[in-house]
Scaffold this motif. Structure first.
Motif, PDB file in Angstrom:
ATOM      1  N   ALA A   1     -20.262  12.501  -7.575  1.00 15.54           N
ATOM      2  CA  ALA A   1     -20.385  13.766  -8.312  1.00 15.54           C
ATOM      3  C   ALA A   1     -20.329  14.963  -7.382  1.00 15.54           C
ATOM      4  CB  ALA A   1     -21.689  13.776  -9.100  1.00 15.54           C
ATOM      5  N   ALA A   2     -20.807  14.794  -6.163  1.00  8.49           N
ATOM      6  CA  ALA A   2     -20.864  15.907  -5.217  1.00  8.49           C
ATOM      7  C   ALA A   2     -19.493  16.367  -4.736  1.00  8.49           C
ATOM      8  CB  ALA A   2     -21.712  15.511  -4.005  1.00  8.49           C
ATOM      9  N   GLN A   3     -18.492  15.523  -4.890  1.00 12.57           N
ATOM     10  CA  GLN A   3     -17.187  15.840  -4.312  1.00 12.57           C
ATOM     11  C   GLN A   3     -16.548  17.084  -4.918  1.00 12.57           C
ATOM     12  OE1 GLN A   3     -16.352  14.307  -1.509  1.00 12.57           O
ATOM     13  NE2 GLN A   3     -18.304  13.254  -1.896  1.00 12.57           N
TER      14      GLN A   3
ATOM     15  N   ALA B   1     -27.592  13.946  -3.210  1.00 13.03           N
ATOM     16  CA  ALA B   1     -26.702  13.616  -2.091  1.00 13.03           C
ATOM     17  C   ALA B   1     -26.613  14.752  -1.089  1.00 13.03           C
ATOM     18  CB  ALA B   1     -25.309  13.262  -2.612  1.00 13.03           C
ATOM     19  N   PHE B   2     -26.706  15.987  -1.569  1.00 12.70           N
ATOM     20  CA  PHE B   2     -26.697  17.118  -0.632  1.00 12.70           C
ATOM     21  C   PHE B   2     -27.911  17.048   0.289  1.00 12.70           C
ATOM     22  CE2 PHE B   2     -28.450  21.154   0.647  1.00 12.70           C
ATOM     23  CZ  PHE B   2     -27.382  21.718   1.327  1.00 12.70           C
TER      24      PHE B   2
ATOM     25  N   PRO C   1     -21.634  15.069   0.931  1.00 17.69           N
ATOM     26  CA  PRO C   1     -21.428  13.754   1.542  1.00 17.69           C
ATOM     27  C   PRO C   1     -19.959  13.375   1.594  1.00 17.69           C
ATOM     28  CG  PRO C   1     -22.138  13.513  -0.721  1.00 17.69           C
ATOM     29  CD  PRO C   1     -22.221  14.984  -0.408  1.00 17.69           C
ATOM     30  N   ALA C   2     -19.673  12.362   2.374  1.00 18.75           N
ATOM     31  CA  ALA C   2     -18.310  11.836   2.450  1.00 18.75           C
ATOM     32  C   ALA C   2     -17.913  11.224   1.113  1.00 18.75           C
ATOM     33  CB  ALA C   2     -18.223  10.781   3.546  1.00 18.75           C
ATOM     34  N   ALA C   3     -16.597  11.176   0.861  1.00 16.87           N
ATOM     35  CA  ALA C   3     -16.080  10.527  -0.352  1.00 16.87           C
ATOM     36  C   ALA C   3     -15.925   9.033  -0.078  1.00 16.87           C
ATOM     37  CB  ALA C   3     -14.748  11.137  -0.741  1.00 16.87           C
TER      38      ALA C   3
ATOM     39  N   PRO D   1     -13.678  -0.142   3.532  1.00 16.00           N
ATOM     40  CA  PRO D   1     -14.790  -0.516   4.431  1.00 16.00           C
ATOM     41  C   PRO D   1     -16.169  -0.346   3.798  1.00 16.00           C
ATOM     42  CG  PRO D   1     -13.765   1.549   5.122  1.00 16.00           C
ATOM     43  CD  PRO D   1     -12.876   0.966   4.084  1.00 16.00           C
ATOM     44  N   GLU D   2     -16.320   0.664   2.952  1.00 21.25           N
ATOM     45  CA  GLU D   2     -17.628   0.846   2.323  1.00 21.25           C
ATOM     46  C   GLU D   2     -17.925  -0.287   1.346  1.00 21.25           C
ATOM     47  OE1 GLU D   2     -21.186   3.163   2.186  1.00 21.25           O
ATOM     48  OE2 GLU D   2     -19.445   3.121   3.521  1.00 21.25           O
ATOM     49  N   LEU D   3     -16.908  -0.722   0.629  1.00 19.26           N
ATOM     50  CA  LEU D   3     -17.071  -1.861  -0.269  1.00 19.26           C
ATOM     51  C   LEU D   3     -17.367  -3.129   0.532  1.00 19.26           C
ATOM     52  CD1 LEU D   3     -17.018  -2.972  -3.125  1.00 19.26           C
ATOM     53  CD2 LEU D   3     -14.532  -3.213  -2.933  1.00 19.26           C
TER      54      LEU D   3
END
Length: 541
Positions: free
Chosen positions: A358-360, A372-373, A380-382, A424-426
């Motif tokens: 949502a922050a993106q 996240a902020f 944050p990163a996407a 990589p995050e997954l």
């Protein structure tokens, strides 16, 4: 730096402009500090957190640093970074060891060290550190460093012995009667008879003594007391590490000596905060701003304790989930008591990624309300995460797969071309899911056979899925599941989904079932239904 680097990043001008209207709790707290500096005219601000190294550092200790950092960032935004700020992580390692934690080795040896400053208690862990406190301090600093916090570590033993507290200790001696007047009414009769804000370090045994003073000399900074074992009159100075203060007085001494402007504390310390604040005023200082957060509870609803080890350790959380999820858990509802047990982890993981997504594309005003902020002190990163952590856990369960390569076979069919290298995050979440499933889900799974109407509904679902072999359309598959459930006389449609989870997955709750079918596979789900109908899943294993 770790993934949550706190190296005081440059502030986004849009965030600065939006900060005055931000309502997230770190801003509410930061406004107290803004009002303080505007009133005093001071030019810098000191934030502090405390830690007692008589036990292993736990998540509550980390949470205090995390939350204080969030307030510090909000303060910087509200003041456009006009004031230099610092964060002191203070370890009270001169405190006397009062009891031996039950979760450490060398119980008998440590019992012999009762009464010694924790910085002089032998190290039971076999590490290279010189004392129990030094080992625990090092562990705390390693955690804070891994998270990238910007902080200054301070040791009580160092500050007392180096003379850093000498001026404040002499001032404490000057206002001794005032301090006694504050503390004595809060004590029982027996404790009043022995109380003094100063705890001498016995030159004979090295132990921290709780003894009454028989003489005080403000001009020389000296006190006298009787050795509780020999009866000998002992005279010493209050400076140079020869004494430490009782903890409420010690807290006040620290605030006064270091000029602390903000420190939060647990709800169980409300009365202590009030007393220490009164002592600071007696010293001539100004008590810090802060608030009292609610305590973390274990699975039984009891307060977590570093001496009992009944909570989740920082290492344990990070074994099963990403550090950002831990930070989110700390951000959410700090004034509400929360169970800190392993079952809260999956929800925290998925909620973090939802907030990060949502922050993106949020504007600055909305971003400042997004957890996240505050976790990242910025946007944050996407992440490219086509599968939730909860869904991964259910895939591990249904596929009976505790090998990452097996899971990636399912994932690649659902997301063509997906590999650990492209996502990589997954890949990180896959590892967490395998470990979490093995330790917490698998041992608790209980399958049951379907009731007659549930069995009929499962057969109908199997038949309805047959024409959709190979489909990965989660929405279409969810519609099929929903329509099949509606065609049967379930009292509530939730009962249908609960039956699916209990019969096919061995649990009371589960993912959106259409998404599960899309990931696991239509043919595989039909085979799972067949096992559930035959009783094979519920059979003793």
């Amino acid at each position: 730096m770790g993934p949550l680097s706190r190296t005081l990043p440059a502030l986004d001008p849009a965030a600065v402009a939006a900060a005055p209207d931000a309502r997230a709790w770190p801003f509410e707290e930061a406004r107290k500090v803004v009002a303080r500096v505007e009133k005093t005219g001071q030019q810098s601000v000191v934030f502090e957190t405390g830690y007692g190294p008589s036990g292993l550092p736990h998540i509550g200790t980390f949470g205090e640093v995390m939350r204080t950092t969030m307030v510090r960032t909000a303060f910087r935004l509200l003041t456009e970074d006009r004031y230099p700020t610092s964060l002191i992580s203070f370890s009270d390692d001169m405190d006397g060891l009062r009891k031996v934690p039950t979760n450490v080795p060398m119980q008998e040896e440590l019992a012999k060290a009762i009464g010694l400053p924790v910085s002089r208690v032998p190290n039971p862990f076999g590490s290279a550190h010189a004392s129990f406190a030094a080992h625990n301090n090092a562990r705390l600093r390693a955690f804070l460093d891994d998270f990238g916090f910007d902080y200054d570590f301070a040791s009580s033993s160092d500050y007392y012995s180096s003379g850093r507290f000498d001026a404040a200790l002499l001032r404490m001696l000057e206002v001794y009667d005032d301090v006694m007047e504050i503390i004595l009414p809060t004590l029982g009769e027996e404790r009043r008879a022995t109380y003094s804000p100063f705890l001498p370090i016995c030159p004979r045994t090295g132990k921290v003594l709780q003894v009454p003073l028989i003489e005080r000399d403000i001009a020389s900074g000296r006190i006298a007391y009787l050795d509780p074992e020999t009866g000998e009159r002992i005279e010493t100075t209050v400076t140079g590490g020869n004494v430490k203060c009782q903890w409420k007085a010690d807290w006040a001494l620290r605030w006064y000596a270091l000029g602390v402007d903000y420190e939060m504390a647990g709800k169980d310390l409300i009365d202590s905060v009030k007393l220490s604040s009164r002592i600071v005023k007696a010293l001539g200082g100004n008590p810090p701003e802060g608030f009292n957060y609610e305590l973390f509870l274990d699975k039984e609803g009891a307060k977590i304790s570093k001496s009992k080890g009944n909570g989740i350790s920082i290492e344990e959380w990070l074994t099963y989930a990403n550090p950002e999820s831990l930070s989110l858990f700390m951000f959410q509802k700090p004034r509400a008591a929360k169970r800190l047990h392993f079952d809260v982890i999956p929800k925290a993981v998925d909620e973090y990624y939802a907030f990060a997504a949502a922050a993106q594309d949020q504007d600055a005003a909305a971003l400042l309300e997004n957890p996240a902020f505050h976790i990242h002190s910025a946007r944050p990163a996407a992440y490219d995460l086509p599968i939730s952590f909860a869904l991964l856990l259910n895939l591990v369960s249904a596929a009976n797969a505790e090998d990452a390569s097996v899971l990636w076979g399912f994932i690649e069919r659902y997301v063509p071309g997906a590999t650990p290298q492209t996502h990589p995050e997954l890949a990180r979440l896959v590892g967490f899911a395998i470990r979490y499933f093995a330790d917490f889900v698998k041992p608790t799974k209980v399958f049951r056979a379907p009731e007659p109407m549930e069995a009929d509904a499962l057969r109908a679902l199997d038949e309805a899925l047959a024409p959709h072999s190979g489909s990965t359309d989660a929405e279409a598959l969810q519609t099929i599941v929903y329509e099949v459930g509606k065609s049967f006389a379930f009292p509530n449609l939730r009962d249908w989904f609960k039956a699916l989870y209990q019969v096919l997955l061995g649990q009371d709750q589960g993912p959106r079932f259409g998404s599960f079918i899309a990931l696991y596979g239509v043919d595989e789900t039909r085979a799972l239904i067949a096992q559930g109908l035959s009783g094979a899943l519920a059979a003793p294993r």
